[in-house]
Motif scaffolding. Structure first.
Motif, mmCIF file in Angstrom:
data_model
loop_
_atom_site.group_PDB
_atom_site.id
_atom_site.type_symbol
_atom_site.label_atom_id
_atom_site.label_comp_id
_atom_site.label_asym_id
_atom_site.label_seq_id
_atom_site.Cartn_x
_atom_site.Cartn_y
_atom_site.Cartn_z
ATOM 1 N N ASP A 145 0.814 -1.207 0.000
ATOM 2 C CA ASP A 145 0.000 0.000 0.000
ATOM 3 C C ASP A 145 0.850 1.261 0.000
ATOM 4 O O ASP A 145 0.538 2.230 -0.699
ATOM 5 N N CYS A 146 1.932 1.258 0.752
ATOM 6 C CA CYS A 146 2.758 2.468 0.847
ATOM 7 C C CYS A 146 3.983 2.420 -0.064
ATOM 8 O O CYS A 146 4.873 3.265 0.046
ATOM 9 N N GLY A 147 4.037 1.450 -0.960
ATOM 10 C CA GLY A 147 5.064 1.449 -1.995
ATOM 11 C C GLY A 147 6.458 1.052 -1.567
ATOM 12 O O GLY A 147 7.439 1.446 -2.204
ATOM 13 N N TYR A 185 3.084 -2.581 -10.222
ATOM 14 C CA TYR A 185 2.863 -2.153 -8.835
ATOM 15 C C TYR A 185 1.406 -1.748 -8.620
ATOM 16 O O TYR A 185 0.808 -2.061 -7.581
ATOM 17 N N ARG A 189 -0.832 -3.406 -5.673
ATOM 18 C CA ARG A 189 -1.457 -2.614 -4.615
ATOM 19 C C ARG A 189 -2.972 -2.838 -4.614
ATOM 20 O O ARG A 189 -3.597 -2.966 -3.550
ATOM 21 N N ARG A 230 1.384 5.302 -5.048
ATOM 22 C CA ARG A 230 1.295 4.715 -3.708
ATOM 23 C C ARG A 230 0.644 5.674 -2.707
ATOM 24 O O ARG A 230 0.448 6.861 -2.983
#
Length: 275
Positions: A145-147, A185, A189, A230
């Motif tokens: 979620d936050c990359g 990505y 995610r 992100r």
């Protein structure tokens, strides 16, 4: 179990033969455990790519050909058509292990709560020789979620990753089509927001390291696009990722690692070990 595999392609020439051969030679297809729909989504190739595809003359292979803005617009078109039970995508020139579908059929049938899975991280050189093989540690949804995966932590290998087709409804295909480098990505995610990722200790697919890859042509561009997609990480998440990176570098997942499947020779089954 029906597999839909999408191959976004543009001017891949003879490379695509290897990919299609790896799909059509799956042992699960021969045994009847799996069925295949392969969507070759061509962006308007001007070489002999489509000639190679048509030469297979196989009804399981469908061609969707029109001009597009890049790989992820092609992938979005493929996902809009994807059905069946399991979805994945792979680039022309890459290949699945011939037993990959058989393993996935067994695991997803035995464990209906598993919706998304990946295998060992296998890399090859331009000659097709395996130059690296690593079993990844269990992935953490918050780090997707936050990359953190793709920046401070290793990327998830796309060629080894498949999911139940019911999850396709969670993809924003317009936003995916707008991606140029970090569309993988964006998919991960999106999936991580709904399901845990499980790891199978086996060879599913592999990634070929080549000097002319798109992500290497503009250094840092992949990470810049990823950061735009992100959720901005909190300070504690950044620190946690740095500590976790050192742990991952020094260790191999234990026999009872969370969300990890290994083959039990005594029981002749792929088993999910309880942590």
């Amino acid at each position: 179990m029906e597999f839909t595999i999408i191959i976004p392609v543009l001017n891949a020439g003879a490379k695509i033969r290897r990919t299609l051969e790896s799909l059509l030679s799956q042992t699960a297809l021969a045994s009847g455990a799996a069925r295949l729909t392969c969507l070759v989504v061509d962006g308007g190739s001007t070489d002999d790519t489509l000639d190679h595809v048509r030469a297979f003359d196989d009804p399981r292979i469908a061609i969707l050909s029109q001009k597009d803005s890049g790989m992820y617009e092609a992938l979005a078109r493929g996902l809009a058509r994807a059905g069946g039970d399991v979805t994945g995508y792979i680039s022309a020139g890459e290949a699945f292990d011939r037993h990959a579908f058989a393993v996935i059929c067994e695991v997803l049938t035995r464990y209906p709560d598993i919706h998304w899975l990946t295998g060992q991280e296998v890399t090859r050189n331009e000659q097709g020789q395996i130059i690296g093989c690593r079993l990844p540690h269990p992935f953490r949804r918050s780090f997707f979620d936050c990359g953190m995966y793709g920046t401070r932590l290793t990327v998830l290998q796309q060629e080894s990753t498949l999911w139940r087709s019911g999850l396709n409804r969670h993809f924003d295909l317009e936003r995916l089509a707008a991606c140029t480098l970090a569309g993988d990505y964006f998919l991960w995610r999106s999936l991580a927001r709904h399901q845990e990722l499980y790891v199978i200790d086996t060879h599913i697919g592999s990634f070929t390291v080549e000097p002319d890859q798109l992500s290497k042509q503009t250094p840092g561009a992949y990470r810049r696009e990823l950061r735009a997609l992100r959720r901005r990480p909190a300070l504690w998440e950044r620190l946690h990722a740095l500590i976790y990176r050192q742990y991952v570098k020094r260790t191999r997942p234990g026999k009872t690692a969370a969300r990890m499947l290994r083959y039990d020779p005594a029981k002749q089954q792929w088993l999910l070990r309880k942590p």
